[in-house]
Each structure stands twice: as C-alpha cells, then as structure tokens.
Design an enzyme around this catalytic site. Structure first.
Site, PDB file in Angstrom:
ATOM      1  N   ARG A  64     -10.427  27.536   3.462  1.00 22.43           N
ATOM      2  CA  ARG A  64     -10.568  28.378   2.269  1.00 22.43           C
ATOM      3  C   ARG A  64      -9.260  28.518   1.493  1.00 22.43           C
ATOM      4  O   ARG A  64      -9.134  29.372   0.632  1.00 22.43           O
ATOM      5  CB  ARG A  64     -11.070  29.770   2.657  1.00 22.43           C
ATOM      6  CG  ARG A  64     -12.408  29.757   3.350  1.00 22.43           C
ATOM      7  CD  ARG A  64     -13.568  29.611   2.367  1.00 22.43           C
ATOM      8  NE  ARG A  64     -14.807  29.231   3.000  1.00 22.43           N
ATOM      9  CZ  ARG A  64     -15.639  30.038   3.608  1.00 22.43           C
ATOM     10  NH1 ARG A  64     -15.374  31.313   3.695  1.00 22.43           N
ATOM     11  NH2 ARG A  64     -16.753  29.570   4.134  1.00 22.43           N
ATOM     12  N   CYS A  65      -8.302  27.666   1.774  1.00 17.12           N
ATOM     13  CA  CYS A  65      -7.004  27.697   1.103  1.00 17.12           C
ATOM     14  C   CYS A  65      -7.091  26.978  -0.245  1.00 17.12           C
ATOM     15  O   CYS A  65      -7.863  26.030  -0.399  1.00 17.12           O
ATOM     16  CB  CYS A  65      -5.964  27.016   1.996  1.00 17.12           C
ATOM     17  SG  CYS A  65      -4.304  26.943   1.291  1.00 17.12           S
ATOM     18  N   GLY A  66      -6.272  27.400  -1.184  1.00 19.94           N
ATOM     19  CA  GLY A  66      -6.189  26.711  -2.460  1.00 19.94           C
ATOM     20  C   GLY A  66      -5.728  25.274  -2.327  1.00 19.94           C
ATOM     21  O   GLY A  66      -5.980  24.447  -3.202  1.00 19.94           O
ATOM     22  N   ALA A  68      -6.804  23.354   0.120  1.00 24.24           N
ATOM     23  CA  ALA A  68      -7.797  22.672   0.965  1.00 24.24           C
ATOM     24  C   ALA A  68      -8.171  21.288   0.446  1.00 24.24           C
ATOM     25  O   ALA A  68      -8.546  20.406   1.224  1.00 24.24           O
ATOM     26  CB  ALA A  68      -9.050  23.532   1.131  1.00 24.24           C
TER      27      ALA A  68
END
Length: 189
Positions: A64-66, A68
């Site tokens: 869910r990281c920017g 990703a």
C-alpha cells in the site's frame, strides 16, 4: 570499554545463526549477509548463504506504499538479470506508515496480481529499530548512513556477502546507478 563495530557485527551474526546449531561448521562460519536468512510465508527459509557467489538485492516492500509501483520495475530487473545470477528478495514490512496490512502469502499474491511480481517474498519482517531482523541490524552497523527510511529501500549484497550499498526508496530499480552496480557485480564473477 564499549565494543567495537566489528564485535557488534560478529555478535549479531552469531545470534542470527544460533538457531542453526545442527548445520555443519563450514556453514556456521559464513560471514556478511550470507550469515542470515529470512522466513517465508510457507514456513520455509530463504538462507542467503544459498546465494554465495551471486549478488543479492534485498528490498523492503509494502503493497500500500506510494512506491508500490516499483514492484513492477523490480520484476523487470529480475527478468533481466536472474539468468545472469542476480537474486532478488522482497522483504515486506509494516514499519513505515502501516502500509503493509496483508500477511503471509497474501502479500506475494497481491504483488503478483497487481505488478506481475515473480521474485521471492519473505514473511512480513521488522526492518528498523531494536526489534529489526538481524540482517537489517547487521546492515545498519555496516552502513549506518544507508538504513531504510521508508519502504522500498534496496540493499545490494556482493557475491562474497559484503554489503555493497544501500539505495533509497526514491531510487528506481532500473535507475542507471543501481543497474550499473548490479552489472559490475555480475561482471566480477
């Protein structure tokens, strides 16, 4: 008298390998990154010693990281260099912003479905602080200025297990800086 950096690293490596007392003495004498391994979601292990003689890229990830989207470029890197000897290990972590809500095999499955990731995934792991996995504590002792500050920090390990360098989350996996470092290590063999 405080311990030296080498004594700390040797102590961490020793603690990490303590669970492998039944392994042959030669395996227990491994140094650098090869002294460590990661658990897989299926209960098996990823011993970095299995990749002795090959460069290894260890990347802490979060679905869910920017950043990703880097899982897709990591896949491109993996497809380009796996047959030449590169090993790629994704180490999911929830340490930065709680951006890895999934657990176990669901992480690798989400990465496969969303980004086509086929490289190896470890179990979700702590990568910073006093509870960090022994590999990450060793890497922090080796290169204190190159520790993970966010998801998608990349560590490049040399064929001999030495930590060659850390690359920030902002470093794209296909950046000239990282690709050239991998190419130099592949050519060294």
């Amino acid at each position: 008298m405080s311990p030296t950096r080498r004594q700390i690293v040797v102590g961490i490596a020793g603690a990490a390998s303590a669970g492998f007392a039944s392994r042959p003495a030669a395996a227990q004498a491994l140094t650098g990154a090869h002294a460590f391994g990661f658990d897989k979601p299926d209960g098996r292990r990823i011993p970095l010693a299995d990749y002795l003689g090959r460069p290894i890229l260890v990347v802490n990830t979060a679905t869910r990281c920017g950043y990703a989207g880097q899982m897709a470029t990591l896949e491109q890197l993996w497809q380009r260099y796996q047959t030449r000897g590169l090993m790629l290990v994704a180490v999911p972590s929830n340490d930065f912003g709680g951006q890895e809500p999934l657990d176990g095999a669901a992480i690798a499955e989400a990465a496969r479905q969303s980004y086509g990731a086929t490289y190896t995934f470890a179990e979700k792991t702590v990568v910073r602080g006093p509870e960090a996995h022994p590999f990450y504590r060793w890497a922090a002792a080796e290169k204190p200025a190159d520790t993970p500050r966010w998801n998608f920090h990349k560590y490049l390990i040399g064929r001999d297990g030495a930590l060659l360098g850390g690359f920030s989350a902002a470093t794209d996996p296909l950046s000239p800086q990282l690709v050239q470092a991998i190419g130099r290590e592949l050519a060294a063999g």
